[in-house]
Design a protein around this motif. Structure first.
Motif, PDB file in Angstrom:
ATOM      1  N   ILE A  84       0.818  -1.217   0.000  1.00 34.82           N
ATOM      2  CA  ILE A  84       0.000   0.000   0.000  1.00 34.82           C
ATOM      3  C   ILE A  84       0.853   1.269   0.000  1.00 34.82           C
ATOM      4  CG2 ILE A  84      -0.266  -0.008   2.525  1.00 34.82           C
ATOM      5  CD1 ILE A  84      -3.111   1.118   2.075  1.00 34.82           C
ATOM      6  N   GLY A  85       1.960   1.275   0.721  1.00 34.24           N
ATOM      7  CA  GLY A  85       2.808   2.465   0.767  1.00 34.24           C
ATOM      8  C   GLY A  85       3.362   2.819  -0.600  1.00 34.24           C
ATOM      9  N   GLU A  86       3.898   1.833  -1.287  1.00 33.05           N
ATOM     10  CA  GLU A  86       4.468   2.061  -2.618  1.00 33.05           C
ATOM     11  C   GLU A  86       3.387   2.457  -3.617  1.00 33.05           C
ATOM     12  OE1 GLU A  86       6.612  -0.425  -6.254  1.00 33.05           O
ATOM     13  OE2 GLU A  86       6.519  -1.311  -4.234  1.00 33.05           O
ATOM     14  N   CYS A  87       2.297   1.689  -3.646  1.00 33.05           N
ATOM     15  CA  CYS A  87       1.251   1.947  -4.645  1.00 33.05           C
ATOM     16  C   CYS A  87       0.579   3.300  -4.434  1.00 33.05           C
ATOM     17  CB  CYS A  87       0.212   0.828  -4.614  1.00 33.05           C
ATOM     18  SG  CYS A  87       0.839  -0.771  -5.173  1.00 33.05           S
ATOM     19  N   TRP A  88       0.226   3.627  -3.195  1.00 34.02           N
ATOM     20  CA  TRP A  88      -0.471   4.879  -2.954  1.00 34.02           C
ATOM     21  C   TRP A  88       0.454   6.082  -3.137  1.00 34.02           C
ATOM     22  CZ3 TRP A  88      -4.972   5.044   1.055  1.00 34.02           C
ATOM     23  CH2 TRP A  88      -5.899   4.056   0.716  1.00 34.02           C
ATOM     24  N   THR A  89       1.731   5.890  -2.992  1.00 32.83           N
ATOM     25  CA  THR A  89       2.667   6.965  -3.293  1.00 32.83           C
ATOM     26  C   THR A  89       2.600   7.325  -4.773  1.00 32.83           C
ATOM     27  OG1 THR A  89       4.169   6.425  -1.474  1.00 32.83           O
ATOM     28  CG2 THR A  89       5.127   7.584  -3.355  1.00 32.83           C
ATOM     29  N   HIS A  90       2.282   6.335  -5.608  1.00 25.52           N
ATOM     30  CA  HIS A  90       2.115   6.574  -7.046  1.00 25.52           C
ATOM     31  C   HIS A  90       0.645   6.757  -7.417  1.00 25.52           C
ATOM     32  CE1 HIS A  90       6.106   4.573  -6.845  1.00 25.52           C
ATOM     33  NE2 HIS A  90       6.378   5.453  -7.789  1.00 25.52           N
ATOM     34  N   ARG A  91      -0.211   6.943  -6.406  1.00 26.71           N
ATOM     35  CA  ARG A  91      -1.648   7.187  -6.588  1.00 26.71           C
ATOM     36  C   ARG A  91      -2.369   5.989  -7.206  1.00 26.71           C
ATOM     37  NH1 ARG A  91      -3.715  12.661  -6.642  1.00 26.71           N
ATOM     38  NH2 ARG A  91      -2.166  14.117  -5.829  1.00 26.71           N
ATOM     39  N   LYS A 133      -9.752  12.293 -10.566  1.00 23.61           N
ATOM     40  CA  LYS A 133      -8.990  13.172  -9.679  1.00 23.61           C
ATOM     41  C   LYS A 133      -7.598  12.616  -9.390  1.00 23.61           C
ATOM     42  CE  LYS A 133      -9.645  16.129  -5.660  1.00 23.61           C
ATOM     43  NZ  LYS A 133     -10.626  16.597  -4.651  1.00 23.61           N
ATOM     44  N   LEU A 134      -7.489  11.294  -9.305  1.00 20.86           N
ATOM     45  CA  LEU A 134      -6.184  10.666  -9.093  1.00 20.86           C
ATOM     46  C   LEU A 134      -5.323  10.706 -10.353  1.00 20.86           C
ATOM     47  CD1 LEU A 134      -7.345   7.564  -7.027  1.00 20.86           C
ATOM     48  CD2 LEU A 134      -5.795   9.350  -6.208  1.00 20.86           C
ATOM     49  N   GLY A 135      -5.940  10.950 -11.496  1.00 21.32           N
ATOM     50  CA  GLY A 135      -5.205  11.021 -12.753  1.00 21.32           C
ATOM     51  C   GLY A 135      -4.664   9.678 -13.202  1.00 21.32           C
ATOM     52  N   LEU A 136      -5.426   8.615 -12.972  1.00 24.07           N
ATOM     53  CA  LEU A 136      -4.948   7.266 -13.269  1.00 24.07           C
ATOM     54  C   LEU A 136      -5.016   6.955 -14.762  1.00 24.07           C
ATOM     55  CD1 LEU A 136      -6.616   5.246 -10.358  1.00 24.07           C
ATOM     56  CD2 LEU A 136      -4.289   6.134 -10.486  1.00 24.07           C
ATOM     57  N   LYS A 137      -3.937   6.386 -15.281  1.00 24.52           N
ATOM     58  CA  LYS A 137      -3.944   5.892 -16.654  1.00 24.52           C
ATOM     59  C   LYS A 137      -4.558   4.496 -16.729  1.00 24.52           C
ATOM     60  CE  LYS A 137       0.148   8.503 -18.115  1.00 24.52           C
ATOM     61  NZ  LYS A 137       1.535   8.411 -18.645  1.00 24.52           N
ATOM     62  N   HIS A 138      -4.458   3.763 -15.625  1.00 28.96           N
ATOM     63  CA  HIS A 138      -4.981   2.398 -15.548  1.00 28.96           C
ATOM     64  C   HIS A 138      -5.510   2.198 -14.134  1.00 28.96           C
ATOM     65  CE1 HIS A 138      -5.201  -1.851 -16.797  1.00 28.96           C
ATOM     66  NE2 HIS A 138      -4.826  -2.161 -15.560  1.00 28.96           N
ATOM     67  N   VAL A 139      -6.686   1.603 -14.013  1.00 26.08           N
ATOM     68  CA  VAL A 139      -7.272   1.398 -12.694  1.00 26.08           C
ATOM     69  C   VAL A 139      -7.763  -0.034 -12.568  1.00 26.08           C
ATOM     70  CG1 VAL A 139      -9.600   2.153 -13.363  1.00 26.08           C
ATOM     71  CG2 VAL A 139      -8.872   2.317 -10.959  1.00 26.08           C
ATOM     72  N   VAL A 140      -7.636  -0.580 -11.365  1.00 23.30           N
ATOM     73  CA  VAL A 140      -8.143  -1.914 -11.067  1.00 23.30           C
ATOM     74  C   VAL A 140      -9.354  -1.783 -10.153  1.00 23.30           C
ATOM     75  CG1 VAL A 140      -7.641  -4.193 -10.115  1.00 23.30           C
ATOM     76  CG2 VAL A 140      -5.838  -2.897 -11.275  1.00 23.30           C
ATOM     77  N   ILE A 141     -10.450  -2.399 -10.560  1.00 24.20           N
ATOM     78  CA  ILE A 141     -11.682  -2.399  -9.776  1.00 24.20           C
ATOM     79  C   ILE A 141     -11.965  -3.821  -9.324  1.00 24.20           C
ATOM     80  CG2 ILE A 141     -14.147  -1.862  -9.752  1.00 24.20           C
ATOM     81  CD1 ILE A 141     -12.363   0.586 -10.196  1.00 24.20           C
ATOM     82  N   THR A 142     -12.045  -4.023  -8.023  1.00 24.33           N
ATOM     83  CA  THR A 142     -12.384  -5.340  -7.491  1.00 24.33           C
ATOM     84  C   THR A 142     -13.605  -5.211  -6.597  1.00 24.33           C
ATOM     85  OG1 THR A 142     -11.486  -7.321  -6.430  1.00 24.33           O
ATOM     86  CG2 THR A 142     -10.887  -5.197  -5.449  1.00 24.33           C
ATOM     87  N   SER A 143     -13.986  -6.306  -5.959  1.00 21.63           N
ATOM     88  CA  SER A 143     -15.175  -6.255  -5.111  1.00 21.63           C
ATOM     89  C   SER A 143     -15.141  -7.384  -4.093  1.00 21.63           C
ATOM     90  CB  SER A 143     -16.455  -6.388  -5.945  1.00 21.63           C
ATOM     91  OG  SER A 143     -16.654  -7.746  -6.327  1.00 21.63           O
ATOM     92  N   TYR A 316      -0.660  -5.164  -8.318  1.00 23.27           N
ATOM     93  CA  TYR A 316       0.674  -4.593  -8.125  1.00 23.27           C
ATOM     94  C   TYR A 316       1.296  -4.284  -9.482  1.00 23.27           C
ATOM     95  CZ  TYR A 316       5.312  -4.172  -5.886  1.00 23.27           C
ATOM     96  OH  TYR A 316       6.522  -3.723  -5.404  1.00 23.27           O
ATOM     97  N   HIS A 317       1.672  -3.015  -9.705  1.00 16.71           N
ATOM     98  CA  HIS A 317       2.262  -2.574 -10.970  1.00 16.71           C
ATOM     99  C   HIS A 317       1.352  -2.886 -12.150  1.00 16.71           C
ATOM    100  CE1 HIS A 317       6.579  -2.952  -9.083  1.00 16.71           C
ATOM    101  NE2 HIS A 317       5.876  -1.933  -8.599  1.00 16.71           N
ATOM    102  N   ALA A 318       0.044  -2.841 -11.913  1.00 15.05           N
ATOM    103  CA  ALA A 318      -0.918  -3.223 -12.954  1.00 15.05           C
ATOM    104  C   ALA A 318      -0.833  -2.308 -14.170  1.00 15.05           C
ATOM    105  CB  ALA A 318      -2.333  -3.210 -12.391  1.00 15.05           C
ATOM    106  N   ASP A 319      -0.475  -1.047 -13.969  1.00 15.75           N
ATOM    107  CA  ASP A 319      -0.414  -0.114 -15.097  1.00 15.75           C
ATOM    108  C   ASP A 319       0.728  -0.457 -16.049  1.00 15.75           C
ATOM    109  OD1 ASP A 319       1.393   0.543 -13.088  1.00 15.75           O
ATOM    110  OD2 ASP A 319       1.318   2.691 -13.491  1.00 15.75           O
ATOM    111  N   THR A 320       1.927  -0.635 -15.500  1.00 18.27           N
ATOM    112  CA  THR A 320       3.065  -0.982 -16.358  1.00 18.27           C
ATOM    113  C   THR A 320       2.924  -2.395 -16.917  1.00 18.27           C
ATOM    114  OG1 THR A 320       4.317  -1.618 -14.381  1.00 18.27           O
ATOM    115  CG2 THR A 320       4.647   0.617 -15.226  1.00 18.27           C
ATOM    116  N   ASP A 321       2.349  -3.294 -16.133  1.00 11.40           N
ATOM    117  CA  ASP A 321       2.136  -4.659 -16.611  1.00 11.40           C
ATOM    118  C   ASP A 321       1.149  -4.685 -17.785  1.00 11.40           C
ATOM    119  OD1 ASP A 321       3.904  -5.775 -14.859  1.00 11.40           O
ATOM    120  OD2 ASP A 321       2.396  -6.493 -13.443  1.00 11.40           O
TER     121      ASP A 321
END
Length: 333
Positions: A84-91, A133-143, A316-321
């Motif tokens: 969470i620390g690494e990912c949220w630092t990159h929004r 607002k987060l400016g995400l290029k890629h987002v993961v939605i789970t439930s 984890y790293h879903a955008d670059t992956d």
């Protein structure tokens, strides 16, 4: 004497009332009431390659603020993700929709179990605005799993995807769905909303399902992934495994073969970390070299993309992956 006794009796009754109230409150506050009867299992000390830094960055705080502002839940928090620390630092926050309470009781999961409340009709819009607002290029939605809903929450997934397209049209969308067990037509509803990646995790090997994932069925999960690929052959499918629960290398190789038979494109493999003493016991830590070997085997079996490391998680790293996944398909022709 009678007065003194009466005062003492009143005091004891009042004290007992407080104790009973506290006990009731504690029972209500339990995240995993179904695990309360299980024996405690010691939590093993993590090896050096598992250690992560505490989240302290300004960007982390800003991401948390945006999540709270839009009244959203994240699997990063609810599942106690070590990244969470690494990912949220990159929004990069993974949104968890349909509430914070799951109708399943998987032995590995830290998400709260119980009877969920009604769906939040404003959630799709809130997710869409937060992604923008987060400016995400890629987002993961789970439930969470919603076995209480007729469609398992498929229509809600579709609405969330639609809202992201509306408020952040440049964002690619990855969904990590439940298995929609016995929910006819659910997969069709989600696929019709055209997510860029459809992810459903097998989590573990078939032999361990009754112990680790008792509410699910291994072959039903495989069939879901195969069905999604049938519905949209051009879309990407993805699945994930945990290791450390007692599985063998040969069993993992068989799961890889099963996933390839279902035409799954992307495989993630990460280390299981025991959330509490009441959860499934950790059998062993797999070493970084063992993860590298698993990645090599998976690539040899034909997956377009493989992410295997102790800290790998589905998002984890879903955008670059995702960018690497697209490039791999283009290179393969």
């Amino acid at each position: 004497m009678r007065v003194a006794f009466g005062r003492l009796y009143a005091y004891i009754c009042a004290a007992m009332t407080v104790v009973f109230d506290q006990t009731a409150n504690e029972r209500r506050a339990l995240r995993h009431p179904e695990k309360a009867h299980r024996p405690d299992t010691p939590i093993q000390r993590k090896p050096e390659w598992i250690r992560v830094k505490a989240p302290v960055s300004r960007e982390y705080a800003e991401t948390k603020s945006i999540v709270r502002e839009h009244n959203l839940k994240t699997v990063c928090e609810e599942a106690a993700c070590p990244n969470i620390g690494e990912c949220w630092t990159h929004r990069h926050a993974t949104m968890m929709i349909m509430g914070d309470t799951c109708t399943r009781a998987c032995a590995f999961c830290n998400v709260k179990t119980g009877l969920p409340g009604p769906l939040d009709a404003q959630e799709p819009e809130n997710v869409g605005r937060a992604v923008a607002k987060l400016g995400l290029k890629h987002v993961v939605i789970t439930s969470v799993d919603r076995d209480d809903l007729a469609d398992g929450g498929a229509e809600h997934f579709a609405r969330v995807i639609g809202a992201i397209r509306q408020f952040s049209p440049g964002t690619t969308v990855e969904v990590l769905t439940p298995d929609f067990l016995r929910k006819a037509g659910a997969a069709e509803i989600v696929v019709a909303a055209r997510p860029d990646v459809f992810n459903h995790n097998l989590e573990t090997v078939p032999r361990l399902y009754l112990k680790v994932r008792p509410g699910a069925r291994y072959f039903a999960s495989l069939q879901l992934l195969a069905r999604v690929k049938e519905l949209d052959p051009t879309g990407f499918t993805k699945s994930g495994l945990m290791v450390g629960l007692g599985e063998s290398r040969e069993e993992i190789m068989q799961v890889m073969d099963d996933l390839r038979a279902a035409n799954v494109d992307f495989l993630t493999i990460g280390q299981y970390l025991q959330p509490t003493r009441k959860h499934a016991p950790l059998v062993r830590f797999w070493t970084p070299d063992e993860f590298k070997a698993l990645e090599s085997m998976a690539r040899a079996k034909g997956f377009l993309m493989v992410s295997a490391s102790p800290l790998t998680r589905s998002s984890y790293h879903a955008d670059t992956d995702f960018a690497a996944l697209k490039a791999a398909r283009m290179n393969r022709g």
